[in-house]
Enzyme design. Sequence first.
Site, mmCIF file in Angstrom:
data_model
loop_
_atom_site.group_PDB
_atom_site.id
_atom_site.type_symbol
_atom_site.label_atom_id
_atom_site.label_comp_id
_atom_site.label_asym_id
_atom_site.label_seq_id
_atom_site.Cartn_x
_atom_site.Cartn_y
_atom_site.Cartn_z
ATOM 1 N N TRP A 177 39.669 33.162 54.076
ATOM 2 C CA TRP A 177 38.039 32.914 54.132
ATOM 3 C C TRP A 177 37.750 31.694 53.509
ATOM 4 C CZ3 TRP A 177 34.119 33.664 49.697
ATOM 5 C CH2 TRP A 177 32.673 33.100 50.304
ATOM 6 N N ASP A 258 38.920 40.822 47.126
ATOM 7 C CA ASP A 258 37.759 40.530 47.167
ATOM 8 C C ASP A 258 37.767 41.561 48.060
ATOM 9 O OD1 ASP A 258 36.106 39.159 48.258
ATOM 10 O OD2 ASP A 258 37.454 37.788 49.094
ATOM 11 N N LYS A 294 27.651 42.957 53.350
ATOM 12 C CA LYS A 294 27.700 43.320 54.154
ATOM 13 C C LYS A 294 27.813 44.831 54.858
ATOM 14 C CE LYS A 294 30.047 39.596 54.637
ATOM 15 N NZ LYS A 294 29.982 38.167 55.649
HETATM 16 N N1 PMP Z 1 34.943 37.158 50.666
HETATM 17 C C1 PMP Z 1 35.203 37.043 51.948
HETATM 18 C C2 PMP Z 1 36.789 37.393 52.797
HETATM 19 C C3 PMP Z 1 34.161 37.385 53.195
HETATM 20 O O1 PMP Z 1 34.309 37.265 53.960
HETATM 21 C C4 PMP Z 1 33.296 37.127 52.625
HETATM 22 C C5 PMP Z 1 31.649 37.021 52.904
HETATM 23 N N2 PMP Z 1 32.075 36.305 54.380
HETATM 24 C C6 PMP Z 1 32.739 36.884 51.006
HETATM 25 C C7 PMP Z 1 33.676 37.321 50.239
HETATM 26 C C8 PMP Z 1 31.836 36.561 50.413
HETATM 27 O O2 PMP Z 1 30.369 36.831 50.737
HETATM 28 P P1 PMP Z 1 28.784 37.094 49.850
HETATM 29 O O3 PMP Z 1 29.033 35.487 49.194
HETATM 30 O O4 PMP Z 1 27.835 36.606 51.120
HETATM 31 O O5 PMP Z 1 28.754 38.396 49.213
#
Ligand code: PMP
Length: 448
Positions: A177, A258, A294
């Site tokens: 990411w 993560d 998500k």
């Molecule tokens: N880690 C990964 C791999 C992700 O794809 C995302 C969202 N695209 C996130 C962390 C963090 O997203 P958020 O801060 O919206 O929870």
Amino acid sequence: MHPSADRRLSTLQRHLLPSSPPTSPATATSADSLQPSPTMASSSSSVFAAVPQGPEDPILGVTVAFNKDPSPVKVNLGVGAYRTEEGKPLVLNVVKRAEALLLHNQSRIKEYLPITGLADFNKLSAKLIFGADSPAIQDNRVATVQCLSGTGSLRVGGEFLARHYHERTIYIPNPTWGNHPKIFTLAGLTVRTYRYYDPATRGLDFQGLLEDLSSAPSGAIILLHACAHNPTGVDPTVDQWEQIRQLMRSKALLPFFDSAYQGFASGSLDKDAQSVRMFVADGGELLMAQSYAKNMGLYGERVGALSIVCGSSDVAVKVESQLKLVIRPMYSNPPLHGASIVATILNDRGMFDEWTKELKGMADRIISMRQQLFDALKTRGTPGDWSHIIKQIGMFTFTGLNSDQVAFMRQEFHIYMTSDGRISMAGLSSRTVPHLADAIDAAVTKLK
Ligand code: PMP
């Protein structure tokens, strides 16, 4: 300068400088004739005038470009946000129910949360990812703090490590990411990569991964996507996870998981947490960044958690005290609403069951989009092997399309995706699959 801007400036000049010396008729309307003085504020100059224009975010910038496109057939497959079959954002019914309950609770107050966030939310989040019977939870070895979604959890974890861990290097998968390297660099860590994806097989470069982790210095931090790897949609098998675990533990490498897609990959919360639980079951330490963006559709509520599994409860208490010192000067304490929604749902058997059903519904729709896209390409006889579309899991397909093909599809078909060829399957619907298949077919046929 635009003439009307000129006029505004000269009016401004009259207001601000009533006693300014008369100007010659030739220059009376020219703002350029103003001589800056220490007491004069001018809208034509700024102490920030030398600030360079920053680039758009590579992922969120896709949506900016999409919004500007007037085409009625445009499709946004850039950002990882779930859409219904009708192409609409989804608020889960269970989330609406939880919000209604919260709204009706007259005794609800808006006081600050503690620095560490909502206590119930923290306990329930740890249980959700590690399992209710997790030995680490039973032994009180987990320090959990509510953070600003996944991103905030990664950042707080990174800063904690930069202050209190002996090894400052974090290895992230290649690719990963796009925000990971920036988050960890700004947290004060040195970022390196380990091999992850093999473009030739469009699968895992397992040998490369093992070699790179073997040659990492003992104690190095290793960022692992718990499931539904972003952007590739390629995850290790359970056997491969076991080998990764053994290697990492034998070299005292520190896992930083993560987990942004628990439940989204397979439709099962427990299955998607399996990799993490294998590392907790061996009694070792790790960090875990959790996001509810998500899986509960709470994107904009910014709700997530950082858990640090420690060797003992004494250590966990001290670690938590230091996490508070990271958080307090950064944003003081986290927001209340999103965490209250999550805690309400996780605390109630009926709501929890309803959530898991809705979550499975989202995961299943994504899986069905994979099948439909694969079938549509097969029907068209599109050159190439597209089986990776149904093999990869989670929100994204790493198509293998190159940046020229991506640009072509945007130009000719109004289909928007990141330049690395990643498409969000959650942004597709039965209606848009044929259009995407036509676009891919044309792109690979025309631009080899
Ligand atoms: N880690 C990964 C791999 C992700 O794809 C995302 C969202 N695209 C996130 C962390 C963090 O997203 P958020 O801060 O919206 O929870």
